[in-house]
Motif scaffolding. Structure first.
Motif, PDB file in Angstrom:
ATOM      1  N   TYR A 117       0.781  -1.088  -0.215  1.00 46.67           N
ATOM      2  CA  TYR A 117       0.393  -0.416  -0.294  1.00 46.67           C
ATOM      3  C   TYR A 117       1.271   1.021  -0.102  1.00 46.67           C
ATOM      4  CZ  TYR A 117      -3.475  -3.689   1.093  1.00 46.67           C
ATOM      5  OH  TYR A 117      -3.810  -5.010   0.789  1.00 46.67           O
ATOM      6  N   GLU A 118       1.161   2.006  -0.862  1.00 44.62           N
ATOM      7  CA  GLU A 118       2.013   3.184  -1.645  1.00 44.62           C
ATOM      8  C   GLU A 118       1.216   4.794  -0.662  1.00 44.62           C
ATOM      9  OE1 GLU A 118       4.366   1.413  -4.969  1.00 44.62           O
ATOM     10  OE2 GLU A 118       2.002   1.628  -5.090  1.00 44.62           O
ATOM     11  N   ILE A 119       1.336   5.079   0.394  1.00 44.64           N
ATOM     12  CA  ILE A 119       0.267   5.842   0.315  1.00 44.64           C
ATOM     13  C   ILE A 119       0.860   7.728  -0.331  1.00 44.64           C
ATOM     14  CG2 ILE A 119      -0.580   4.853   2.935  1.00 44.64           C
ATOM     15  CD1 ILE A 119       1.346   6.293   3.898  1.00 44.64           C
ATOM     16  N   HIS A 120       2.421   7.230  -0.421  1.00 47.04           N
ATOM     17  CA  HIS A 120       1.991   8.742  -0.952  1.00 47.04           C
ATOM     18  C   HIS A 120       2.828   8.142  -2.883  1.00 47.04           C
ATOM     19  CE1 HIS A 120       4.392   9.971   3.766  1.00 47.04           C
ATOM     20  NE2 HIS A 120       2.432  10.710   2.642  1.00 47.04           N
ATOM     21  N   GLY A 121       1.732   6.987  -3.186  1.00 47.84           N
ATOM     22  CA  GLY A 121       1.610   7.283  -4.443  1.00 47.84           C
ATOM     23  C   GLY A 121       3.355   6.910  -4.945  1.00 47.84           C
ATOM     24  N   THR A 122       2.646   6.288  -6.302  1.00 45.70           N
ATOM     25  CA  THR A 122       4.174   5.963  -7.008  1.00 45.70           C
ATOM     26  C   THR A 122       4.442   6.428  -8.291  1.00 45.70           C
ATOM     27  OG1 THR A 122       4.738   3.467  -8.343  1.00 45.70           O
ATOM     28  CG2 THR A 122       2.449   4.467  -8.008  1.00 45.70           C
ATOM     29  N   TYR A 123       5.961   6.350  -8.990  1.00 46.62           N
ATOM     30  CA  TYR A 123       6.459   7.368  -9.549  1.00 46.62           C
ATOM     31  C   TYR A 123       5.911   6.356 -10.859  1.00 46.62           C
ATOM     32  CZ  TYR A 123      10.369   4.584 -11.147  1.00 46.62           C
ATOM     33  OH  TYR A 123      11.247   3.258 -11.524  1.00 46.62           O
ATOM     34  N   THR A 124       5.713   5.050 -10.506  1.00 44.42           N
ATOM     35  CA  THR A 124       5.900   4.798 -12.309  1.00 44.42           C
ATOM     36  C   THR A 124       4.505   4.749 -13.120  1.00 44.42           C
ATOM     37  OG1 THR A 124       4.716   2.559 -10.934  1.00 44.42           O
ATOM     38  CG2 THR A 124       6.995   2.902 -10.990  1.00 44.42           C
ATOM     39  N   GLN A 125       3.809   5.622 -11.875  1.00 46.27           N
ATOM     40  CA  GLN A 125       1.959   5.621 -13.031  1.00 46.27           C
ATOM     41  C   GLN A 125       1.824   7.237 -13.180  1.00 46.27           C
ATOM     42  OE1 GLN A 125      -0.376   3.984 -13.938  1.00 46.27           O
ATOM     43  NE2 GLN A 125       0.968   1.805 -12.951  1.00 46.27           N
ATOM     44  N   LEU A 126       1.291   7.746 -14.101  1.00 49.85           N
ATOM     45  CA  LEU A 126       1.110   9.166 -14.509  1.00 49.85           C
ATOM     46  C   LEU A 126      -0.455   9.364 -14.868  1.00 49.85           C
ATOM     47  CD1 LEU A 126       3.971   9.579 -17.456  1.00 49.85           C
ATOM     48  CD2 LEU A 126       4.123  10.462 -15.199  1.00 49.85           C
ATOM     49  N   ILE A 127      -0.878  10.291 -13.785  1.00 53.54           N
ATOM     50  CA  ILE A 127      -2.011  11.284 -14.516  1.00 53.54           C
ATOM     51  C   ILE A 127      -2.706  12.103 -14.737  1.00 53.54           C
ATOM     52  CG2 ILE A 127      -2.074  11.818 -11.800  1.00 53.54           C
ATOM     53  CD1 ILE A 127      -5.291  10.236 -11.739  1.00 53.54           C
ATOM     54  N   CYS A 128      -3.264  12.452 -15.444  1.00 47.42           N
ATOM     55  CA  CYS A 128      -3.810  13.504 -16.805  1.00 47.42           C
ATOM     56  C   CYS A 128      -4.620  14.264 -15.303  1.00 47.42           C
ATOM     57  CB  CYS A 128      -5.190  13.082 -18.135  1.00 47.42           C
ATOM     58  SG  CYS A 128      -5.304  14.854 -18.587  1.00 47.42           S
ATOM     59  N   THR A 129      -3.856  16.169 -15.176  1.00 47.03           N
ATOM     60  CA  THR A 129      -4.467  16.930 -14.568  1.00 47.03           C
ATOM     61  C   THR A 129      -5.956  17.124 -15.294  1.00 47.03           C
ATOM     62  OG1 THR A 129      -3.107  18.414 -15.905  1.00 47.03           O
ATOM     63  CG2 THR A 129      -2.534  16.972 -13.692  1.00 47.03           C
ATOM     64  N   PRO A 166      -4.030  15.803  -1.156  1.00 45.16           N
ATOM     65  CA  PRO A 166      -4.139  14.572  -0.312  1.00 45.16           C
ATOM     66  C   PRO A 166      -4.025  13.497   0.059  1.00 45.16           C
ATOM     67  CG  PRO A 166      -6.167  14.395  -1.058  1.00 45.16           C
ATOM     68  CD  PRO A 166      -5.524  15.845  -1.558  1.00 45.16           C
ATOM     69  N   ILE A 167      -3.544  12.248   0.727  1.00 46.47           N
ATOM     70  CA  ILE A 167      -3.246  11.118   0.549  1.00 46.47           C
ATOM     71  C   ILE A 167      -4.198   9.637  -0.258  1.00 46.47           C
ATOM     72  CG2 ILE A 167      -1.545  10.823   1.925  1.00 46.47           C
ATOM     73  CD1 ILE A 167      -3.015   8.775   3.087  1.00 46.47           C
ATOM     74  N   PRO A 168      -3.708   8.926  -1.366  1.00 44.60           N
ATOM     75  CA  PRO A 168      -4.919   8.180  -2.055  1.00 44.60           C
ATOM     76  C   PRO A 168      -5.992   7.936  -0.825  1.00 44.60           C
ATOM     77  CG  PRO A 168      -2.529   7.765  -2.895  1.00 44.60           C
ATOM     78  CD  PRO A 168      -2.648   8.650  -1.616  1.00 44.60           C
ATOM     79  N   ALA A 169      -7.198   7.793  -1.121  1.00 47.80           N
ATOM     80  CA  ALA A 169      -8.130   7.186  -0.458  1.00 47.80           C
ATOM     81  C   ALA A 169      -8.036   5.777  -0.169  1.00 47.80           C
ATOM     82  CB  ALA A 169      -9.353   7.564  -0.665  1.00 47.80           C
ATOM     83  N   PHE A 170      -7.792   5.140  -1.423  1.00 46.25           N
ATOM     84  CA  PHE A 170      -7.848   3.861   0.036  1.00 46.25           C
ATOM     85  C   PHE A 170      -6.844   3.185  -0.173  1.00 46.25           C
ATOM     86  CE2 PHE A 170      -6.085  -0.358  -1.958  1.00 46.25           C
ATOM     87  CZ  PHE A 170      -7.466  -1.330  -1.692  1.00 46.25           C
ATOM     88  N   ALA A 171      -5.645   4.197  -0.480  1.00 49.02           N
ATOM     89  CA  ALA A 171      -4.211   3.234   0.269  1.00 49.02           C
ATOM     90  C   ALA A 171      -4.338   3.736   1.763  1.00 49.02           C
ATOM     91  CB  ALA A 171      -3.089   4.263  -0.528  1.00 49.02           C
ATOM     92  N   LYS A 172      -4.717   5.329   1.978  1.00 49.57           N
ATOM     93  CA  LYS A 172      -5.069   5.264   3.344  1.00 49.57           C
ATOM     94  C   LYS A 172      -6.196   4.352   4.375  1.00 49.57           C
ATOM     95  CE  LYS A 172      -7.098   9.160   5.631  1.00 49.57           C
ATOM     96  NZ  LYS A 172      -7.133  10.775   6.214  1.00 49.57           N
ATOM     97  N   LYS A 173      -7.597   4.394   4.150  1.00 52.78           N
ATOM     98  CA  LYS A 173      -7.818   3.557   3.824  1.00 52.78           C
ATOM     99  C   LYS A 173      -7.306   1.934   4.649  1.00 52.78           C
ATOM    100  CE  LYS A 173     -12.900   1.652   3.466  1.00 52.78           C
ATOM    101  NZ  LYS A 173     -12.477   0.183   3.181  1.00 52.78           N
ATOM    102  N   ARG A 174      -6.858   1.604   3.870  1.00 56.63           N
ATOM    103  CA  ARG A 174      -6.427  -0.617   3.833  1.00 56.63           C
ATOM    104  C   ARG A 174      -4.849  -0.123   4.901  1.00 56.63           C
ATOM    105  NH1 ARG A 174      -7.651  -4.534   0.598  1.00 56.63           N
ATOM    106  NH2 ARG A 174      -6.562  -5.565   2.398  1.00 56.63           N
ATOM    107  N   SER A 175      -4.372   1.043   4.692  1.00 58.54           N
ATOM    108  CA  SER A 175      -2.806   1.027   5.887  1.00 58.54           C
ATOM    109  C   SER A 175      -3.398   0.448   6.797  1.00 58.54           C
ATOM    110  CB  SER A 175      -2.134   2.411   5.342  1.00 58.54           C
ATOM    111  OG  SER A 175      -2.117   2.010   3.451  1.00 58.54           O
ATOM    112  N   PRO A 196      -0.926  12.152   7.927  1.00 63.58           N
ATOM    113  CA  PRO A 196      -1.486  10.688   8.266  1.00 63.58           C
ATOM    114  C   PRO A 196       0.007   9.810   8.561  1.00 63.58           C
ATOM    115  CG  PRO A 196      -2.655  10.488   6.613  1.00 63.58           C
ATOM    116  CD  PRO A 196      -1.422  11.429   6.319  1.00 63.58           C
ATOM    117  N   ALA A 197       1.138   9.699   7.905  1.00 70.10           N
ATOM    118  CA  ALA A 197       1.485   8.733   7.858  1.00 70.10           C
ATOM    119  C   ALA A 197       1.981   8.469   9.224  1.00 70.10           C
ATOM    120  CB  ALA A 197       2.881   8.117   7.414  1.00 70.10           C
TER     121      ALA A 197
END
Length: 247
Positions: A117-129, A166-175, A196-197
């Motif tokens: 669970y990557e609570i600060h995201g990952t550099y391996t993915q890009l997302i369109c703003t 904000p940190i990703p909701a799913f990663a936060k919840k699961r963490s 919140p880490a």
């Protein structure tokens, strides 16, 4: 390294019903990735404004130039070290259920770990703003910055948590769910100063987990919630821990 303490930690892990690891920058330092803070931290030589979401939105080219330099020119060649590999082996042997990481370097997955669970995201993915379409980093030619979306021509952003995001909701919840289920909780290479880490290990302690901490120096965790403190380099201590677990 206190071998007796390592043996004690290994015995706790061996008997654990649900062990969870929580990792930070210190676990990746032996792989050649500098931490953000501390003596050799990235912020000593780089202005963190380049990773503020407001700056990225206003000046995406300037932000991307620095992001490419500090992340994409270095992380692609980084390899998992023994600490990452031992955690993966622990999962394979059912000594470890999941990994919560603050790192964006994807080295746990490269080492073979699942349920990361990557609570600060990952550099391996890009997302369109603009339209939120997601891409693998291999989609973008980073010789031409900023990269743009194939669907709508919007600017692509690394799928990492910038300052003031904000940190990703799913990663936060699961963490937090994983922390609450843990009866043994390993803190490796982090003092988790950022919320919140910082609350995740505390959640584990509140639910009765035994806390094993591996860090170069004592942290606020050591003083407040840690049960066994193993002081030293993460790769060296995890290698010894692996030996004690017969990995």
């Amino acid at each position: 390294m206190d071998i007796e303490k390592v043996k004690q930690a290994a015995e706790l892990i061996r008997k654990a019903k649900y062990a969870v690891a929580f990792t930070g920058a210190g676990i990746s330092v032996p792989s050649g990735i500098p931490p953000f803070r501390g003596e050799n931290g990235l912020w000593n030589t780089t202005d963190p404004i380049f990773l503020e979401i407001e700056f990225f939105q206003k000046k995406p080219l300037q932000s991307w130039l620095k992001i490419k330099e500090i992340f994409y020119d270095k992380l692609g060649d980084a390899l998992p070290n023994e600490a990452h590999k031992i955690l993966a082996q622990m999962q394979q042997r059912s000594y470890l259920e999941s990994i919560i990481t603050q790192n964006i370097d994807h080295l746990h997955q490269k080492a073979g770990s699942k349920h990361v669970y990557e609570i600060h995201g990952t550099y391996t993915q890009l997302i369109c703003t603009a339209c939120s379409t997601e891409y693998d980093m291999s989609f973008a030619d980073l010789n031409y910055l900023p990269p743009t979306c194939f669907v709508c021509k919007g600017i692509l952003k690394p799928d990492i948590v910038f300052f003031n995001e904000p940190i990703p909701a799913f990663a936060k919840k699961r963490s937090f769910e994983e922390a609450a289920k843990a009866d043994v909780f390993l803190i490796i290479g982090t003092n988790a100063e950022v919320l919140p880490a910082a609350d995740i290990p505390v959640k584990a302690k509140e639910h009765g987990a035994t806390i094993i901490e591996i860090n170069i120096e004592e942290t606020h965790f050591t003083r407040e919630i840690t049960d066994i403190f193993l002081q030293g380099d993460a790769a060296q201590i995890m290698t010894e821990l692996g030996k004690q677990l017969y990995l």
